[in-house]
Design a protein around this motif. Structure first.
Motif, PDB file in Angstrom:
ATOM      1  N   LEU A   1       0.815  -1.211   0.000  1.00  0.00           N
ATOM      2  CA  LEU A   1       0.000   0.000   0.000  1.00  0.00           C
ATOM      3  C   LEU A   1       0.852   1.266   0.000  1.00  0.00           C
ATOM      4  CD1 LEU A   1      -2.569  -1.206   2.694  1.00  0.00           C
ATOM      5  CD2 LEU A   1      -2.739  -1.406   0.200  1.00  0.00           C
ATOM      6  N   ARG A   2       2.139   1.104  -0.255  1.00  0.00           N
ATOM      7  CA  ARG A   2       3.039   2.264  -0.233  1.00  0.00           C
ATOM      8  C   ARG A   2       2.808   3.171  -1.433  1.00  0.00           C
ATOM      9  NH1 ARG A   2       8.537  -0.636  -0.435  1.00  0.00           N
ATOM     10  NH2 ARG A   2       7.316  -1.690  -2.011  1.00  0.00           N
ATOM     11  N   THR A   3       3.068   4.452  -1.222  1.00  0.00           N
ATOM     12  CA  THR A   3       3.042   5.427  -2.305  1.00  0.00           C
ATOM     13  C   THR A   3       4.482   5.719  -2.689  1.00  0.00           C
ATOM     14  OG1 THR A   3       1.022   6.418  -1.451  1.00  0.00           O
ATOM     15  CG2 THR A   3       2.341   7.760  -2.974  1.00  0.00           C
ATOM     16  N   GLY A   4       4.788   5.549  -3.945  1.00  0.00           N
ATOM     17  CA  GLY A   4       6.153   5.799  -4.403  1.00  0.00           C
ATOM     18  C   GLY A   4       6.437   7.278  -4.515  1.00  0.00           C
ATOM     19  N   PRO A   5       7.709   7.633  -4.515  1.00  0.00           N
ATOM     20  CA  PRO A   5       8.100   9.036  -4.641  1.00  0.00           C
ATOM     21  C   PRO A   5       7.798   9.575  -6.034  1.00  0.00           C
ATOM     22  CG  PRO A   5      10.022   7.614  -4.437  1.00  0.00           C
ATOM     23  CD  PRO A   5       8.831   6.735  -4.340  1.00  0.00           C
ATOM     24  N   PRO A   6       7.670  10.895  -6.147  1.00  0.00           N
ATOM     25  CA  PRO A   6       7.382  11.494  -7.457  1.00  0.00           C
ATOM     26  C   PRO A   6       8.571  11.324  -8.399  1.00  0.00           C
ATOM     27  CG  PRO A   6       7.925  13.205  -5.870  1.00  0.00           C
ATOM     28  CD  PRO A   6       7.869  11.902  -5.108  1.00  0.00           C
ATOM     29  N   HIS A   7       8.276  11.126  -9.649  1.00  0.00           N
ATOM     30  CA  HIS A   7       9.352  10.972 -10.641  1.00  0.00           C
ATOM     31  C   HIS A   7       9.968  12.307 -11.037  1.00  0.00           C
ATOM     32  CE1 HIS A   7       7.535   6.856 -11.979  1.00  0.00           C
ATOM     33  NE2 HIS A   7       7.982   6.859 -10.749  1.00  0.00           N
ATOM     34  N   LEU A   8       9.235  13.389 -10.838  1.00  0.00           N
ATOM     35  CA  LEU A   8       9.730  14.703 -11.241  1.00  0.00           C
ATOM     36  C   LEU A   8       9.587  15.731 -10.122  1.00  0.00           C
ATOM     37  CD1 LEU A   8       8.201  14.801 -14.843  1.00  0.00           C
ATOM     38  CD2 LEU A   8      10.566  14.295 -14.210  1.00  0.00           C
ATOM     39  N   GLY A   9       9.621  15.303  -8.883  1.00  0.00           N
ATOM     40  CA  GLY A   9       9.443  16.218  -7.760  1.00  0.00           C
ATOM     41  C   GLY A   9      10.682  17.040  -7.477  1.00  0.00           C
ATOM     42  N   GLY A  10      10.480  18.096  -6.725  1.00  0.00           N
ATOM     43  CA  GLY A  10      11.591  18.905  -6.257  1.00  0.00           C
ATOM     44  C   GLY A  10      12.341  18.188  -5.151  1.00  0.00           C
ATOM     45  N   GLU A  11      13.434  18.795  -4.697  1.00  0.00           N
ATOM     46  CA  GLU A  11      14.294  18.143  -3.703  1.00  0.00           C
ATOM     47  C   GLU A  11      13.540  17.815  -2.411  1.00  0.00           C
ATOM     48  OE1 GLU A  11      18.556  18.886  -1.439  1.00  0.00           O
ATOM     49  OE2 GLU A  11      17.486  20.613  -2.268  1.00  0.00           O
TER      50      GLU A  11
ATOM     51  N   ARG B   1      11.023  13.971   1.244  1.00  0.00           N
ATOM     52  CA  ARG B   1       9.861  13.668   2.092  1.00  0.00           C
ATOM     53  C   ARG B   1       9.187  12.375   1.636  1.00  0.00           C
ATOM     54  NH1 ARG B   1       5.896  18.315   1.759  1.00  0.00           N
ATOM     55  NH2 ARG B   1       7.285  19.339   3.237  1.00  0.00           N
ATOM     56  N   ALA B   2       9.001  12.243   0.334  1.00  0.00           N
ATOM     57  CA  ALA B   2       8.322  11.066  -0.205  1.00  0.00           C
ATOM     58  C   ALA B   2       9.148   9.797  -0.003  1.00  0.00           C
ATOM     59  CB  ALA B   2       8.007  11.266  -1.687  1.00  0.00           C
ATOM     60  N   PHE B   3      10.459   9.881  -0.214  1.00  0.00           N
ATOM     61  CA  PHE B   3      11.298   8.699   0.008  1.00  0.00           C
ATOM     62  C   PHE B   3      11.311   8.298   1.483  1.00  0.00           C
ATOM     63  CE2 PHE B   3      13.360   8.755  -4.231  1.00  0.00           C
ATOM     64  CZ  PHE B   3      13.378   7.397  -4.467  1.00  0.00           C
ATOM     65  N   LEU B   4      11.341   9.282   2.385  1.00  0.00           N
ATOM     66  CA  LEU B   4      11.269   8.953   3.813  1.00  0.00           C
ATOM     67  C   LEU B   4       9.965   8.232   4.124  1.00  0.00           C
ATOM     68  CD1 LEU B   4      12.683  11.920   5.922  1.00  0.00           C
ATOM     69  CD2 LEU B   4      13.187   9.504   6.201  1.00  0.00           C
ATOM     70  N   ASP B   5       8.862   8.764   3.638  1.00  0.00           N
ATOM     71  CA  ASP B   5       7.571   8.125   3.900  1.00  0.00           C
ATOM     72  C   ASP B   5       7.485   6.743   3.251  1.00  0.00           C
ATOM     73  OD1 ASP B   5       6.560  10.026   5.615  1.00  0.00           O
ATOM     74  OD2 ASP B   5       5.513  11.133   4.043  1.00  0.00           O
ATOM     75  N   PHE B   6       8.074   6.591   2.078  1.00  0.00           N
ATOM     76  CA  PHE B   6       8.105   5.295   1.412  1.00  0.00           C
ATOM     77  C   PHE B   6       8.846   4.267   2.271  1.00  0.00           C
ATOM     78  CE2 PHE B   6      10.112   2.206  -1.443  1.00  0.00           C
ATOM     79  CZ  PHE B   6       9.018   1.770  -2.180  1.00  0.00           C
TER      80      PHE B   6
END
Length: 169
Positions: free
Chosen positions: A5-15, A20-25
């Motif tokens: 049920l994980r949400t992956g990090p954005p492919h084109l997000g800012g730093e 934040r997304a990788f930490l939550d992942f």
């Protein structure tokens, strides 16, 4: 198979968004590795002489979250979660711990970490790392914690597979 049920990090997000997304992942990965296991299974040790357990990893990551967000950016005198001194090894002893206790502490620290990160104006925000007696940036703290999760999620992979054969993610 454990549902992913994980949400992956954005492919084109800012730093900041990407960190934040990788930490939550990775936080979600640790939680997923512990899914559907009872206290006894979560306390199952890896191969001797190691005493590493999934529950010990959860407890350790509560300490890491506290050490790098609460203690660095809010209160450098905040006590550690599982020890009176700054002893990260104490968290690994989950022999008397429960899922409820460990996950409650970990989730509370994750929420503090998220609040601290969101309150900072930039990734260049500075805090004092009390163990080093030096200032560090929020960027460094986020990367350090991310690397801790990545390393320990590798341990969690092996621990989970040894418990019930579950692999993946």
């Amino acid at each position: 198979m454990i549902p992913d049920l994980r949400t992956g990090p954005p492919h084109l997000g800012g730093e900041r968004e990407t960190l934040r997304a990788f930490l939550d992942f990775h936080r979600a990965t640790l939680e997923m590795k512990c899914a559907a296991l009872d206290d006894e299974a979560l306390r199952t040790r890896s191969c001797p002489p190691s005493t590493l357990t999934l529950l010990g990893l959860v407890r350790h990551m509560a300490e890491v979250e506290r050490a790098w967000f609460r203690r660095v950016f809010e209160d450098d005198d905040a006590p550690m979660v599982w020890s009176k001194e700054v002893d990260f090894q104490a968290a690994y002893d989950a022999s008397a711990s429960t899922r409820e206790e460990a996950f409650a502490a970990w989730r509370a620290e994750v929420e503090v970490s998220r609040r601290v990160e969101r309150a900072a104006a930039t990734l260049d925000a500075r805090g004092l790392q009390p163990r080093w007696g030096e200032e560090v940036s929020l960027r460094l703290a986020m990367v350090h914690v991310l690397l801790e999760y990545a390393r320990h999620n590798g341990h969690a992979d092996f621990l989970r597979e040894a418990i019930d054969g579950e692999v993946g993610a």
